[in-house]
Design a protein around this motif. Structure first.
Motif, PDB file in Angstrom:
ATOM      1  N   ARG A 146       0.833  -1.195   0.000  1.00  0.00           N
ATOM      2  CA  ARG A 146       0.000   0.000   0.000  1.00  0.00           C
ATOM      3  C   ARG A 146       0.871   1.250   0.000  1.00  0.00           C
ATOM      4  NH1 ARG A 146      -2.668   2.372   5.051  1.00  0.00           N
ATOM      5  NH2 ARG A 146      -1.938   4.132   3.841  1.00  0.00           N
ATOM      6  N   PRO A 147       0.431   2.306  -0.676  1.00  0.00           N
ATOM      7  CA  PRO A 147       1.169   3.568  -0.630  1.00  0.00           C
ATOM      8  C   PRO A 147       0.943   4.253   0.712  1.00  0.00           C
ATOM      9  CG  PRO A 147      -0.842   3.863  -1.875  1.00  0.00           C
ATOM     10  CD  PRO A 147      -0.768   2.401  -1.517  1.00  0.00           C
ATOM     11  N   VAL A 148       1.736   5.228   1.006  1.00  0.00           N
ATOM     12  CA  VAL A 148       1.571   5.974   2.248  1.00  0.00           C
ATOM     13  C   VAL A 148       1.646   7.458   1.911  1.00  0.00           C
ATOM     14  CG1 VAL A 148       4.034   6.034   2.824  1.00  0.00           C
ATOM     15  CG2 VAL A 148       2.341   6.116   4.667  1.00  0.00           C
ATOM     16  N   PHE A 149       0.861   8.272   2.645  1.00  0.00           N
ATOM     17  CA  PHE A 149       0.787   9.703   2.359  1.00  0.00           C
ATOM     18  C   PHE A 149       1.015  10.487   3.654  1.00  0.00           C
ATOM     19  CE2 PHE A 149      -1.837   7.408  -0.658  1.00  0.00           C
ATOM     20  CZ  PHE A 149      -1.338   7.872  -1.862  1.00  0.00           C
ATOM     21  N   LEU A 150       2.011  11.354   3.640  1.00  0.00           N
ATOM     22  CA  LEU A 150       2.425  12.071   4.843  1.00  0.00           C
ATOM     23  C   LEU A 150       2.440  13.576   4.594  1.00  0.00           C
ATOM     24  CD1 LEU A 150       5.453   9.756   5.728  1.00  0.00           C
ATOM     25  CD2 LEU A 150       3.158   9.663   6.730  1.00  0.00           C
ATOM     26  N   LEU A 151       2.289  14.317   5.684  1.00  0.00           N
ATOM     27  CA  LEU A 151       2.325  15.777   5.639  1.00  0.00           C
ATOM     28  C   LEU A 151       3.376  16.255   6.632  1.00  0.00           C
ATOM     29  CD1 LEU A 151       0.702  18.059   4.187  1.00  0.00           C
ATOM     30  CD2 LEU A 151      -0.619  18.271   6.298  1.00  0.00           C
ATOM     31  N   GLY A 152       4.287  17.106   6.169  1.00  0.00           N
ATOM     32  CA  GLY A 152       5.403  17.532   7.008  1.00  0.00           C
ATOM     33  C   GLY A 152       5.120  18.790   7.807  1.00  0.00           C
ATOM     34  N   ASP A 153       5.762  18.869   8.992  1.00  0.00           N
ATOM     35  CA  ASP A 153       5.633  20.048   9.839  1.00  0.00           C
ATOM     36  C   ASP A 153       6.955  20.274  10.571  1.00  0.00           C
ATOM     37  OD1 ASP A 153       4.360  22.244  10.974  1.00  0.00           O
ATOM     38  OD2 ASP A 153       3.663  21.119  12.718  1.00  0.00           O
ATOM     39  N   VAL A 154       7.184  21.534  10.933  1.00  0.00           N
ATOM     40  CA  VAL A 154       8.383  21.921  11.681  1.00  0.00           C
ATOM     41  C   VAL A 154       7.958  22.375  13.074  1.00  0.00           C
ATOM     42  CG1 VAL A 154      10.297  23.568  11.790  1.00  0.00           C
ATOM     43  CG2 VAL A 154       9.623  22.582   9.596  1.00  0.00           C
TER      44      VAL A 154
END
Length: 443
Positions: A73-81
């Motif tokens: 399965r693909p994975v989808f991430l959102l970055g933050d600092v």
């Protein structure tokens, strides 16, 4: 949808469970943002329903580290600092809550929380944005996870003399099970802390902690190889070495040039096949740009941006839209060229600035890239809406001290009973439907 066969049925359901305990419904209506998190997910909950005798098996949702390491399965991430070092706790909570509120409409598997370092040895060029220390990535990740119900992938630079204690605190206090190890900015100069090899061994020795590493396509060019005195780039060799050390996935640097990434993925797949090992997933990172200063910073970070690409974006009437359009084309090219090589992929989106148009652009870019990657798999997919309850016993803070109300902690066994009851009712309905459907065939 369902598939019915003699002796059993496999049914996929989307379930929303409402808990009514005391006056919690009233509180939820008054404080929706703090008591419910609405999010979208591409996951389906599989339930096996036996026929004619019901036998229910609840398939628990995969934790983030399993989503990252699962090649199917693909994975989808959102970055933050994280916020700046020394930011008051209440302000940190506000910042985290704002990020969660803005991103809850995205079908993200989780968040990436970066570990920002000064990196003086990266290049001789001046840093476009002044460096400011930020709070610990594990601490900020705990805030995001608590507010959103989504797990975080925590970045950690190994150049830390207290790496071992950080690793222990990450496990016992932050309770994060997925971390991403980042090596030193340069092989030159003196750094405190373990090497990347030593750090991988330290993490691999810990139970219930899983790690991935970064991969940098810019190292995998003929020019980069020549600068290192080599005849051919070796980033794919580094990746296989890290897999053998226990790395379960890789996160790329921001992509603005498809060619080095395509070369890396193909060479990585070939080497894995030669070594007889399965390639770990590669999560491709994308960051939209709308300003000259941000573009300069992207390049300072080591991202390869072709001159014509920079001109195309910055000369556009709406640079952020052109940037998004361009990055979508980059992903399409990568998927087309790497189709069938056998490397599982994922997507991560981030903003490298606090400029509003670029932050908004991240969300639009995330949705488009997710659609492109899922469509490329050639099978139907959907996004479903879920209602996520807050952690049990969470208190909603109000400015009026005397009117604060606490959500009553829900007994976990009560939640399980409620879920099972709903499943049993649904299963009975399915069984009746199967019986009636079978009878209907003989009418």
């Amino acid at each position: 949808k369902g598939e019915f066969k003699p002796g059993g049925a496999r049914v996929y359901v989307s379930t929303t469970i409402h808990h009514h305990h005391g006056d919690t419904e009233t509180i939820a209506n008054n404080h929706t943002q703090n008591t419910h998190t609405a999010c979208f997910s591409t996951e389906r909950l599989p339930i096996r329903v036996g026929y004619p005798n019901t036998n229910i098996t609840i398939m628990a949702d995969e934790p983030l580290h399993e989503r990252l390491s699962n090649p199917a399965r693909p994975v989808f991430l959102l970055g933050d600092v994280p916020p700046g070092e020394g930011t008051p706790p209440h302000k940190c909570s506000e910042i985290a809550n704002k990020f969660v509120s803005r991103s809850r409409m995205l079908a993200a598997d989780g968040y990436i929380v970066y570990d920002i370092q000064d990196e003086p040895g990266r290049t001789d060029e001046d840093r476009p944005f002044p460096f400011r220390r930020v709070m610990d990535s594990s601490t900020h990740a705990a805030l995001l996870a608590n507010l959103s119900g989504r797990e975080c992938l925590v970045y950690k630079c190994v150049a830390d003399p207290n790496f071992d204690s950080w690793l222990e605190n990450n496990k016992t206090i932050g309770r994060h099970t997925a971390i991403n190890l980042v090596g030193r900015a340069s092989s030159e100069g003196k750094y405190e802390g373990p090497t990347i090899s030593e750090a991988m061994n330290m993490v691999a020795s810990k139970e219930d902690v899983h790690f991935g590493c970064v991969c940098i396509a810019e190292r995998h060019t003929l020019e980069a190889a020549q600068q290192r005195g080599k005849t051919y780039p070796t980033e794919h060799v580094n990746m296989v070495r890290k897999i053998k050390a226990g790395a379960k996935w890789f996160i790329s640097q921001a992509v603005y040039d498809a060619e080095p990434t395509i070369r890396l993925l193909k060479d990585y797949a070939t080497l894995c096949k030669q070594k007889g090992i399965a390639p770990s997933k590669v999560v491709l990172t994308f960051a939209p740009v709308s300003r000259k200063k941000t573009m300069t910073f992207i390049k300072w970070l080591g991202v390869r941006v072709p001159t014509e690409t920079e001109e195309l974006i910055l000369s556009a009437e709406k640079p952020i839209e052109k940037s998004i359009e361009y990055l979508c084309d980059v992903l399409r090219e990568i998927l087309s060229e790497c189709s069938g090589v056998g490397v599982p992929l994922g997507i991560s989106c981030e903003s490298v600035s606090i400029f509003k148009s670029e932050i908004d652009g991240v969300h639009e870019l995330f949705r488009r890239l997710q659609t492109i990657l899922l469509d490329s798999r050639g099978s139907p997919w959907k996004v479903q809406w879920l209602e996520v309850m807050p952690p049990a016993g969470k208190i909603d803070d109000d400015a009026d001290g005397g009117e604060n109300e606490a959500l009553v902690a829900l007994d976990p066994s009560e939640r399980v009973r409620t879920l099972l009851l709903g499943i049993l009712v649904g299963s009975a309905t399915v069984s009746v439907g199967v019986i009636l459907g079978g009878k209907g065939k003989h009418v």
